[in-house]
Write an enzyme that holds these catalytic residues in place. Structure first.
Site, PDB file in Angstrom:
ATOM      1  N   HIS A 513       0.860  -1.179   0.000  1.00 25.16           N
ATOM      2  CA  HIS A 513       0.000   0.000   0.000  1.00 25.16           C
ATOM      3  C   HIS A 513       0.898   1.231   0.000  1.00 25.16           C
ATOM      4  CE1 HIS A 513      -3.255  -2.543   2.299  1.00 25.16           C
ATOM      5  NE2 HIS A 513      -3.055  -2.973   1.067  1.00 25.16           N
ATOM      6  N   ASN A 514       1.580   1.459  -1.122  1.00 24.62           N
ATOM      7  CA  ASN A 514       2.453   2.623  -1.238  1.00 24.62           C
ATOM      8  C   ASN A 514       1.624   3.772  -1.798  1.00 24.62           C
ATOM      9  OD1 ASN A 514       3.746  -0.061  -2.264  1.00 24.62           O
ATOM     10  ND2 ASN A 514       5.400   1.001  -1.246  1.00 24.62           N
TER      11      ASN A 514
END
Lengths: 586, 247
Positions: A513-514
């Site tokens: 989850h960048n």
């Protein structure tokens, strides 16, 4: 020599969730669309049928469906005083590659961010006073109310299994009472829960919390979506995240959109073709198309009236930098926006070990989970706590794949007979309560181009400078003990608390989850794209994905990524095409 | 002329590590025109390939050393089978002979300054090179300090050395003992629990030992187990041994 392709109305860079959504919406509007994907074609019967899909070594540990670092990786350091070095192999996150992108190998946890998450600065400053100077948190520029119909669309495309907690402002028993209002119930009922979720629910309820079933892109029953594509009931096989679903039970671009697209004569997909940069018109006001190289090494120019970046957040940000669009963020002066506000997720967990009860973790699904949202976002009073934001607390049973899943109690050695025995005793008798924490933007967490290391084409790798912030640490220190309290009430023999301490480590898997780097906002001074995900610099360039998040909320991002894509597609079709130009005046 | 240079280019990218599962054509640029429906081509199912064939990288001395190390990591004991019954060394040998051992899909370009603990693998050696260098260094260390190769030592002495590597008390010149040990641990776990097609987890002993039912695909009948044990014999991608005369 660069060969020129015939011009099209829109070219999409990358063909995962946002690429499929954009392609579908724009071809419906009659546009001629080309999607260019760096990886290969992939589909259920040829690439992950149930005769081969359950292969832990191949798909997770040998990264069958992920981007190859050999071709391109990024460099990493915790702070600007350190020297960034390449992530020689993936660890903390696993960027996808190929048709369907990470939408093929996600778990399918499909939240909506909270209404207050979209107005993080305004909301928190109104309630708690000014934010610290280094906390570069800002509002999205789009509100939950505006996105609501688009969340609804995506949930129906996917056939999300869940239970509404707030229908048109009326709180519903058994759902999430803290969620934003919903125009409709989920299209499918929740998944069936197992022993571990039942224990979690009981314990959380006894503590006065409000547990509910996680919204899941795993089918609780057979479902046909609005495009006429059918999905099959989930079989709880436990091979979701990092795997393709062989059973058509997990929503992915392949199962929910692509078969419809491939029937349209105004759509073309090119695979194993990597976009090198966005081409700009000499007058600097618009993009003219993209330049890409195919796997044979031939270079092409694809002219287009619109360019839409639909790659992963890291790739979109890097493409903006390599194409020299917008001003690169400078952490010293605070000027510039491209690469600004890189955020992640702050994860911690508490394991529960049982003596007699079997949790049978192999009976699982990617999003099979009970959740308490009481300590997420601004669902609780933060007065005097010294942080904003929060995270959900959940008990998931996603798998018991044994190379990855090796729970042992506190004090167990890492190898030898004692380890082996502990592993055997715990393997089927363990569950975990996780905290999925938000990540707030900080002046010194950012992305830029690396001065030393290059990719397979000789171009600079992206450099990530990132560490957990004071806000992150206070948040996780506050919520992890609450998760431990829930865990203690679940009837096990003992628990083991895995706190999030120390500097961010790029190796142990945490989550893919960048976020940030091409953030959205209200003016060119604070953002790369406007509220419609339209570039402030080139009006016919749009940038999709979690790169648009000015900071990351305490939820999985896909639901919000998809809602933003539908919202942007709607603006393109209903506003931009009528009068091409900036949709928000700078 | 064009054709030749193109072929050379393809060879170059294949050598560089691009994912191709047996069919180089899969890695070529392709166009799928809408209106033609979902693409389908015969003979293109991506069945497992790498590491399914016997491969040999280790010399017999190296093999003995890896066998001895992994037998200490996952011992065969009264509680159940260990690395030896599972064929862990066979698994690792195949892995070292293939793309994993060559570091083919990893970013292996320099420069190579010393990394921080948060920066992960920063060895200049590919996994196979790391095994080769570190095994030589370990055996030399054992010869000098314990009077025999690692594999020739008593189990207690082996444990003591491995513990020393872990704590940083035993180090080698020119190759990181700690990086090596951490990679062997990782590969030993993989070899104990991978699908048997890769040479490890022989007869599914690793799965049977912990109670993992393997590559099954439907547990709908068991969702409401309510904490009771689910006793299912494991199944691998090739089925169960008794289903196949070949095994």
């Amino acid at each position: 020599m660069v060969q020129k392709k015939p011009a099209v109305d829109a070219v999409l860079v990358g063909f995962g969730w946002t690429g499929a959504i954009m392609a579908q919406q724009l071809t419906e509007a009659g546009l001629n669309v080309v999607a260019i994907e760096r990886g290969g074609w992939r589909d259920t019967p040829t690439h992950f049928p149930p005769t081969i899909a359950q292969d832990e070594l191949r798909y997770y540990w040998r990264h069958e469906m992920f981007q190859e670092t050999a071709r391109e990786t990024l460099t990493f350091r915790n702070n600007p005083a350190q020297r960034a070095l390449p992530m020689r192999r993936w660890g903390s996150f696993l960027p996808g590659e190929g048709v369907g992108g990470s939408g093929v190998h996600w778990n399918g946890i499909t939240y909506r961010f909270l209404p207050s998450d979209f107005e993080a600065r305004t909301h928190n400053e109104q309630r708690y006073g000014p934010l610290p100077q280094d906390m570069t948190v800002q509002d999205y520029g789009v509100t939950y109310d505006e996105l609501e119909p688009h969340f609804d669309t995506f949930e129906k495309i996917c056939g999300i299994s869940g239970r509404a907690g707030n229908l048109g402002g009326t709180i519903q028993e058994g759902g999430n009472p803290f969620e934003g209002w919903r125009s409709d119930e989920y299209p499918n009922p929740p998944l069936e829960m197992t022993f571990a979720q039942d224990r979690f629910e009981e314990s959380a309820r006894a503590m006065g919390l409000h547990p509910f079933p996680a919204p899941a892109a795993n089918m609780s029953r057979a479902y046909t979506n609005p495009l006429g594509l059918s999905l099959a009931p989930c079989t709880y096989c436990g091979f979701c995240e990092k795997y393709g679903c062989g059973n058509y039970s997990k929503s992915s671009p392949q199962t929910t959109i692509i078969p419809v697209l491939m029937r349209k004569s105004n759509f073309t997909l090119r695979t194993n073709c990597e976009v090198l940069h966005v081409d700009k018109h000499p007058d600097g006001t618009r993009a003219t198309g993209v330049t890409y190289v195919d796997a044979q090494g031939d270079v092409f120019e694809q002219p287009a009236d619109m360019v839409i970046l639909c790659a992963y957040q890291l790739q979109n940000t890097r493409l903006m930098m390599l194409s020299d669009i917008g001003e690169q963020y400078d952490p010293v002066t605070g000027q510039g926006v491209v690469g600004k506000n890189y955020c992640y997720q702050v994860m911690s967990s508490v394991q529960v070990f049982y003596d007699d009860a079997f949790t049978n973790g192999f009976v699982g699904a990617g999003a099979l989970s009970m959740v308490a949202d009481d300590y997420n976002g601004d669902n609780f009073d933060h007065s005097g706590l010294g942080f904003i934001g929060g995270g959900y607390i959940s008990c998931s049973t996603t798998n018991a794949r044994p190379i990855e899943s090796r729970p042992v109690p506190e004090g167990t050695p890492e190898w030898g007979s004692a380890w082996k025995k502990a592993m055997r005793e715990s393997f089927l008798k363990t569950t975990s309560v996780g905290v999925h924490g938000a990540s707030m933007a900080h002046r010194l967490n950012y992305l830029d181009l690396d001065p030393t290391y290059t990719d397979a084409w000789g171009r600079p790798l992206m450099r990530m400078t990132y560490d957990f912030t004071a806000n992150d640490r206070r948040m996780t220190d506050f919520i992890t003990p609450i998760a431990a309290d829930i865990a203690r009430g679940m009837g096990g023999r003992e628990i083991k608390i895995n706190e999030r301490t120390g500097s961010y480590d790029s190796m142990p898997y945490q989550t893919t989850h960048n976020t940030g780097g091409t953030i959205m906002g209200q003016s060119p001074a604070d953002s790369v794209v406007n509220r419609y995900l339209q570039s402030w610099d080139l009006h016919n360039l749009f940038v999709m994905g979690a790169g648009a998040f000015p900071q990351n909320a305490g939820y999985n991002p896909t639901g919000t990524v998809a809602a933003l894509a539908y919202w942007s597609a709607d603006a393109i079709v209903n506003q931009y095409l009528r009068d091409p130009g900036p949709m928000v005046q700078a | 002329m064009v054709r030749i240079s193109r072929r050379a280019f393809i060879r170059q990218i294949l050598m560089a590590g691009t994912v191709v599962a047996g069919f180089p054509a899969a890695a070529l640029g392709r166009q799928y025109r809408g209106g033609e429906g979902m693409p389908w081509e015969a003979g293109q199912t991506h069945t497992p390939y790498y590491g399914t064939e016997p491969g040999t990288f280790f010399t017999s001395a190296e093999r003995a050393c890896v066998d001895a190390i992994t037998a200490r990591l996952i011992p065969s004991d009264e509680d159940g089978p260990g690395a030896r019954e599972a064929g862990v060394v066979e698994f690792i040998d195949r892995q070292m002979a293939g793309f994993f051992g060559r570091g083919q899909r990893w970013y292996m370009s320099g420069p190579w300054p010393e990394g921080l603990p948060t920066q992960g693998y920063q060895s200049q050696f590919t996994p196979a090179q790391l095994y080769r260098e570190a095994i030589a260094a370990l055996d030399a260390w054992c010869e000098t300090n314990r009077g025999g190769s690692f594999a020739a030592l008593e189990e207690d002495a082996q444990d003591e050395i491995l513990t020393g590597i872990e704590s940083g008390d035993v180090t080698f010149d020119g190759v990181s003992a700690e990086t090596f040990f951490s990679l062997v641990k990782e590969n030993a776990i993989e070899g104990f629990f991978c699908d048997p097609i890769y040479g490890g987890n022989r007869d599914m002993v690793g799965w049977s030992y912990v109670g993992f039912p393997g590559a099954r695909y439907d547990y709908r009948d068991f969702v409401h187990h309510d904490g009771a044990r689910i006793d299912l014999p494991p199944v691998a991608l090739m089925g169960r041994p008794e289903w196949s005369a070949a095994q």
